[in-house]
Design an enzyme around this catalytic site. Sequence first.
Site, short mmCIF file in Angstrom:
data_model
loop_
_atom_site.label_atom_id
_atom_site.label_comp_id
_atom_site.label_asym_id
_atom_site.label_seq_id
_atom_site.Cartn_x
_atom_site.Cartn_y
_atom_site.Cartn_z
N ASN A 1 -1.68 -0.37 7.31
CA ASN A 1 -0.92 -1.47 7.86
C ASN A 1 0.18 -1.78 6.48
O ASN A 1 -0.68 -3.60 6.48
CB ASN A 1 -2.40 -2.46 8.08
N HIS B 1 -1.32 -5.30 1.21
CA HIS B 1 -2.90 -6.40 1.35
C HIS B 1 -2.62 -8.03 0.28
O HIS B 1 -1.56 -7.80 -0.14
CB HIS B 1 -3.90 -5.97 -0.11
N ARG C 1 3.07 -7.11 8.88
CA ARG C 1 1.70 -6.06 10.40
C ARG C 1 2.11 -5.78 11.51
O ARG C 1 2.59 -4.78 11.83
CB ARG C 1 0.82 -6.17 9.84
N PHE D 1 -15.85 2.45 6.88
CA PHE D 1 -14.24 2.80 6.51
C PHE D 1 -14.15 2.67 5.49
O PHE D 1 -12.98 3.27 5.24
CB PHE D 1 -13.22 2.08 8.03
N LYS E 1 1.10 -1.16 0.05
CA LYS E 1 0.47 -0.80 0.31
C LYS E 1 0.66 1.61 0.47
O LYS E 1 2.04 1.61 0.24
CB LYS E 1 -0.95 0.28 1.49
N ARG F 1 -0.98 -14.78 3.84
CA ARG F 1 -2.13 -13.61 4.36
C ARG F 1 -1.24 -14.00 6.46
O ARG F 1 -1.08 -13.21 6.88
CB ARG F 1 -3.30 -14.73 4.87
N GLU G 1 -8.98 -10.61 -8.16
CA GLU G 1 -7.77 -9.41 -7.76
C GLU G 1 -6.87 -9.18 -9.37
O GLU G 1 -6.29 -8.60 -9.83
CB GLU G 1 -7.46 -9.83 -6.41
N THR H 1 -5.53 -8.42 10.63
CA THR H 1 -5.60 -7.22 10.30
C THR H 1 -5.70 -5.92 10.21
O THR H 1 -4.65 -4.87 10.26
CB THR H 1 -7.86 -6.66 9.39
N TYR I 1 -11.56 -2.69 -3.74
CA TYR I 1 -12.38 -3.20 -2.15
C TYR I 1 -13.99 -3.07 -2.29
O TYR I 1 -14.60 -2.80 -1.14
CB TYR I 1 -11.94 -1.92 -1.27
P1 IDP Z 1 -7.34 -7.67 5.32
O1 IDP Z 1 -6.36 -6.56 4.23
O2 IDP Z 1 -6.73 -7.98 6.19
O3 IDP Z 1 -7.76 -9.35 4.39
P2 IDP Z 1 -10.00 -6.73 5.37
O4 IDP Z 1 -11.29 -6.23 6.02
O5 IDP Z 1 -10.21 -7.01 4.00
O6 IDP Z 1 -8.85 -6.42 5.98
O7 IDP Z 1 -9.96 -4.50 4.96
C1 IDP Z 1 -9.77 -4.21 3.75
C2 IDP Z 1 -8.32 -2.83 4.69
O8 IDP Z 1 -9.58 -2.44 5.36
C3 IDP Z 1 -7.65 -3.30 5.68
O9 IDP Z 1 -6.69 -3.89 5.62
C4 IDP Z 1 -7.52 -2.22 6.41
O10 IDP Z 1 -6.28 -1.14 5.84
C5 IDP Z 1 -8.83 -0.91 6.17
N1 IDP Z 1 -9.48 -1.81 7.51
C6 IDP Z 1 -10.64 -3.09 7.46
N2 IDP Z 1 -11.12 -2.56 9.11
C7 IDP Z 1 -10.81 -1.33 9.24
C8 IDP Z 1 -11.01 -0.23 9.87
O11 IDP Z 1 -12.05 -0.67 10.76
N3 IDP Z 1 -10.92 0.90 10.59
C9 IDP Z 1 -10.30 1.80 9.38
N4 IDP Z 1 -9.60 0.90 8.47
C10 IDP Z 1 -10.57 -0.48 8.82
MG MG Z 2 -9.16 -8.25 2.27
#
Ligand code: IDP
Ligand code: MG
Length: 149
Positions: free
Chosen positions: A113, A116, A103, A58, A10, A86, A127, A92, A50
């Site tokens: 974070n 992805h 992370r 968010f 990212k 992963r 993707e 996450t 996304y």
């Molecule tokens: P992942 O990246 O671990 O698969 P996802 O649930 O798919 O997690 O969420 C995508 C991205 O959205 C996360 O990597 C993070 O950058 C952001 N994100 C997820 N949950 C939150 C939140 O509660 N607040 C702010 N950003 C979030």
């Molecule tokens: Mg995800």
Amino acid sequence: MAEQTFIMIKPDGVQRGLVGEIIGRFEKKGFFLKGLKLISVERAFAEKHYADLSAKPFFNGLVDYIISGPVVAMVWEGKNVVVTGRKIIGATNPAESAPGTIRGDFAIDIGRNVIHGSDSVESARKEIALWFPEGSVEWRSSQHAWIYE
Ligand code: IDP
Ligand code: MG
């Protein structure tokens, strides 16, 4: 074809100079790099990537984050690369990511974070098709037999 996953560093990971470190972790594990580009994406493209999260509170902040600078888009290949990728990435929320994960080692806040990774073989397929419409690169590493029995 062997399993593939889509990994994206990212904008914060690029800005913080973590590209080499992150690629090195996937390389040293034994996965093979099959696609790589530094790319800035537009809002509509980030929203498509996304799309599953469009109802989340968010979502707009997440899209702003992804379009805030260039990202490194990659295709990595290998046995169980989706699930293992992963694990290399970590949970996450970096507050819960184990030390030793990307992370866990390099991030603090969930909205910064660093990286992805596709969450299933099916999402990886979608993707990769979205980010690499030109297709990935076919090559065979000379290390293959030293990694796979
Ligand atoms: P992942 O990246 O671990 O698969 P996802 O649930 O798919 O997690 O969420 C995508 C991205 O959205 C996360 O990597 C993070 O950058 C952001 N994100 C997820 N949950 C939150 C939140 O509660 N607040 C702010 N950003 C979030
Ligand atoms: Mg995800």
